[in-house]
Design an enzyme around this catalytic site. Structure first.
Site, PDB file in Angstrom:
ATOM      1  N   ALA A  91       4.359 -16.245  48.954  1.00 11.36           N
ATOM      2  CA  ALA A  91       4.485 -17.710  49.790  1.00 11.36           C
ATOM      3  C   ALA A  91       3.693 -18.744  48.814  1.00 11.36           C
ATOM      4  O   ALA A  91       3.603 -19.562  49.648  1.00 11.36           O
ATOM      5  CB  ALA A  91       3.770 -17.471  51.095  1.00 11.36           C
ATOM      6  N   GLY A  92       3.359 -18.652  47.724  1.00 15.36           N
ATOM      7  CA  GLY A  92       2.780 -19.461  46.855  1.00 15.36           C
ATOM      8  C   GLY A  92       1.332 -19.718  47.422  1.00 15.36           C
ATOM      9  O   GLY A  92       0.910 -20.841  46.983  1.00 15.36           O
ATOM     10  N   LEU A  93       0.473 -18.861  47.950  1.00 21.91           N
ATOM     11  CA  LEU A  93      -0.766 -18.841  48.522  1.00 21.91           C
ATOM     12  C   LEU A  93      -1.713 -18.125  47.746  1.00 21.91           C
ATOM     13  O   LEU A  93      -2.793 -17.810  48.215  1.00 21.91           O
ATOM     14  CB  LEU A  93      -0.848 -18.689  50.054  1.00 21.91           C
ATOM     15  CG  LEU A  93       0.082 -19.595  50.745  1.00 21.91           C
ATOM     16  CD1 LEU A  93       0.091 -19.403  52.222  1.00 21.91           C
ATOM     17  CD2 LEU A  93      -0.313 -21.006  50.638  1.00 21.91           C
ATOM     18  N   SER A  98      -1.520 -14.644  46.590  1.00 20.98           N
ATOM     19  CA  SER A  98      -1.776 -13.432  46.965  1.00 20.98           C
ATOM     20  C   SER A  98      -1.600 -12.624  45.608  1.00 20.98           C
ATOM     21  O   SER A  98      -2.445 -11.539  45.568  1.00 20.98           O
ATOM     22  CB  SER A  98      -0.535 -12.820  48.041  1.00 20.98           C
ATOM     23  OG  SER A  98       0.671 -12.735  47.470  1.00 20.98           O
ATOM     24  N   SER A  99      -0.945 -12.808  44.532  1.00 19.21           N
ATOM     25  CA  SER A  99      -1.284 -11.953  43.445  1.00 19.21           C
ATOM     26  C   SER A  99      -2.493 -12.305  42.849  1.00 19.21           C
ATOM     27  O   SER A  99      -3.262 -11.185  42.579  1.00 19.21           O
ATOM     28  CB  SER A  99      -0.176 -12.436  42.327  1.00 19.21           C
ATOM     29  OG  SER A  99       1.251 -12.376  43.211  1.00 19.21           O
ATOM     30  N   ALA A 100      -2.898 -13.350  42.441  1.00 16.46           N
ATOM     31  CA  ALA A 100      -4.231 -13.501  41.933  1.00 16.46           C
ATOM     32  C   ALA A 100      -5.337 -13.159  42.784  1.00 16.46           C
ATOM     33  O   ALA A 100      -6.309 -12.403  42.349  1.00 16.46           O
ATOM     34  CB  ALA A 100      -4.651 -15.292  41.913  1.00 16.46           C
ATOM     35  N   ALA A 101      -5.189 -13.159  44.240  1.00 14.04           N
ATOM     36  CA  ALA A 101      -6.195 -12.607  45.190  1.00 14.04           C
ATOM     37  C   ALA A 101      -6.243 -11.001  44.956  1.00 14.04           C
ATOM     38  O   ALA A 101      -7.495 -10.587  44.787  1.00 14.04           O
ATOM     39  CB  ALA A 101      -5.978 -13.145  46.613  1.00 14.04           C
ATOM     40  N   ASP A 124      -4.684 -19.819  39.615  1.00 11.68           N
ATOM     41  CA  ASP A 124      -4.871 -19.186  40.784  1.00 11.68           C
ATOM     42  C   ASP A 124      -6.167 -18.305  40.932  1.00 11.68           C
ATOM     43  O   ASP A 124      -6.927 -18.191  41.921  1.00 11.68           O
ATOM     44  CB  ASP A 124      -3.606 -18.296  41.025  1.00 11.68           C
ATOM     45  CG  ASP A 124      -2.480 -19.168  41.264  1.00 11.68           C
ATOM     46  OD1 ASP A 124      -2.531 -20.273  41.363  1.00 11.68           O
ATOM     47  OD2 ASP A 124      -1.319 -18.491  41.658  1.00 11.68           O
TER      48      ASP A 124
HETATM   49  C1  MEV Z   1       1.606 -20.499  40.957  1.00 11.12           C
HETATM   50  O1  MEV Z   1       0.674 -20.380  42.219  1.00 11.12           O
HETATM   51  C2  MEV Z   1       1.671 -21.797  40.251  1.00 11.12           C
HETATM   52  C3  MEV Z   1       2.396 -22.015  39.118  1.00 11.12           C
HETATM   53  O2  MEV Z   1       1.931 -23.393  38.525  1.00 11.12           O
HETATM   54  C4  MEV Z   1       2.221 -20.714  38.049  1.00 11.12           C
HETATM   55  C5  MEV Z   1       0.932 -20.733  36.972  1.00 11.12           C
HETATM   56  O3  MEV Z   1       0.173 -21.958  37.307  1.00 11.12           O
HETATM   57  O4  MEV Z   1       0.672 -19.816  36.700  1.00 11.12           O
HETATM   58  C6  MEV Z   1       3.966 -22.043  39.381  1.00 11.12           C
END
Ligand code: MEV
Length: 358
Positions: free
Chosen positions: A124-126, A128-131, A172
């Protein structure tokens, strides 16, 4: 490495929103992100036998769907949206984190139970992967007694994100680790002290039944696909894209100043411009575009896509960020009617927390 019998470690980290500059940050431009008050926790404990057992629970889904097939009672079942495929891909980050730690620090001669609980919607762009990477790495390093500091955890997690995604800016993983606000400038991470903002996040998460399951599961690596798409379009329209990137860089600088001056009208106006720039580079799918326009029409001070954005061919899954002004209730109601998962969020929360007694 010795592990104390019965030892349990819990590492939790916040979700993030990118306020300004996503995508452009991949090209060294400035971006501002903030932690928000939604968390993901990874709990590590010992297991009776060798190897890792990983369980993901409690990921917010976006509701249920009813599939009524005529004349076939067996198939008349209520089932969740296809978030399971996405969850499977989320495991790619856990697995890569483990493999990275095994190779780099020699962990893993023990049986380990890993339990992940998340309030962060996936893909969702929030963040979750980095977390997932930061919390998994922090919990396992602590569990196995690997020496180091949070800076080491952040850089390990960033390396894993790069392995899984091919490319990732440090933004992230920095927010998951430090919390608060982070400015990334020419790939350097700087922590900023800024006041809390009250925002609304709207997530589009329902993947249509018509989408085949392979495609649905690819959503777990959605960021990679979208970042690659930007790279390909830039290769064709390089000078135009570079001008857009420069504008975005300046925009983030002005936005930080506006937040420092508590000038919410300008913060909102800059969010609207940022959204237009993201549209220009092709990362705004129809459903997110509609949510942003709706929020703007209903009186939001500003609204934009946040994070990687989305793709129509991947169901438009992703999130928008709204600075609501006086119109918060109307905007939230309209977003919910439009089938978004709506969250009130506060920026600037706590970063990585490691607990051994709980
Ligand atoms: C993703 O949350 C953010 C992007 O700018 C990719 C990144 O910064 O690695 C799209």
């Amino acid at each position: 490495m010795p592990v104390i019998e019965g030892k349990e470690i819990r590492a939790s980290v916040p979700a993030k929103v990118i306020l300004f500059g996503e995508h452009f940050v991949v090209y060294g431009k400035r971006a501002l992100a903030a932690a928000i008050n939604r968390r993901l926790a990874v709990q590590v404990s010992s297991r009776g036998k060798r190897g890792y057992h990983i369980k993901i629970e409690d990921i917010p889904t976006f509701g249920l769907e009813l599939d009524l097939e005529a004349g076939n009672d067996e198939k008349r079942k209520v089932r969740p949206y296809k978030d399971y495929g996405t969850a499977v891909k989320a495991l790619a980050y856990v697995r890569s984190s483990i493999e990275y730690l095994e190779e780099r620090y020699g962990i893993g001669n023990e049986g380990v139970e890993i339990e992940i609980k998340s309030e962060i919607p996936l893909s969702a762009g929030l963040g979750s992967s980095a977390a997932t990477c930061v919390a998994t790495i922090a919990a396992l390093k602590e569990y196995f007694g690997v020496k180091g500091d949070v800076e080491g955890i952040r850089s390990d997690a960033h390396n894993v994100e790069k392995i899984v995604q091919g490319a990732a800016s440090p933004i992230d993983t920095a927010i998951s680790t430090y919390g608060g606000y982070v400015l990334v400038e020419r790939n350097e991470v700087k922590r900023l002290r800024l006041d809390e903002l009250n925002l609304i996040v709207g997530c589009v998460g329902s993947i249509p039944l018509s989408m085949d399951s392979t495609k649905a599961s690819e959503l777990g690596l959605k960021t990679k696909t979208i970042v690659e798409g930007v790279k390909n379009r830039r290769a064709i329209f390089t000078s135009i894209f570079d001008s857009v990137f420069d504008a975005a860089d300046e925009l983030t600088a002005q936005a930080i100043k506006a937040i420092e001056e508590n000038d919410l009208v300008n913060v909102g106006a800059l969010m609207n411009i940022n959204h237009g720039l993201l549209d220009a580079i092709g990362v705004v799918p129809r459903r997110l575009s509609e949510l942003v326009k709706m929020a703007q029409d209903l009186g939001a001070l500003g609204a934009k896509v946040t994070g990687a954005g989305g793709l129509d061919e991947m169901g438009g899954v992703g999130s928008v960020l709204v600075l609501p002004g006086e119109s918060g209730d109307r905007i939230k109601a309209a977003m919910a009617i439009a089938d978004a998962l709506v969250m009130d969020v506060k920026t600037g929360g706590e970063g990585l927390r490691i607990e051994t007694d709980f």
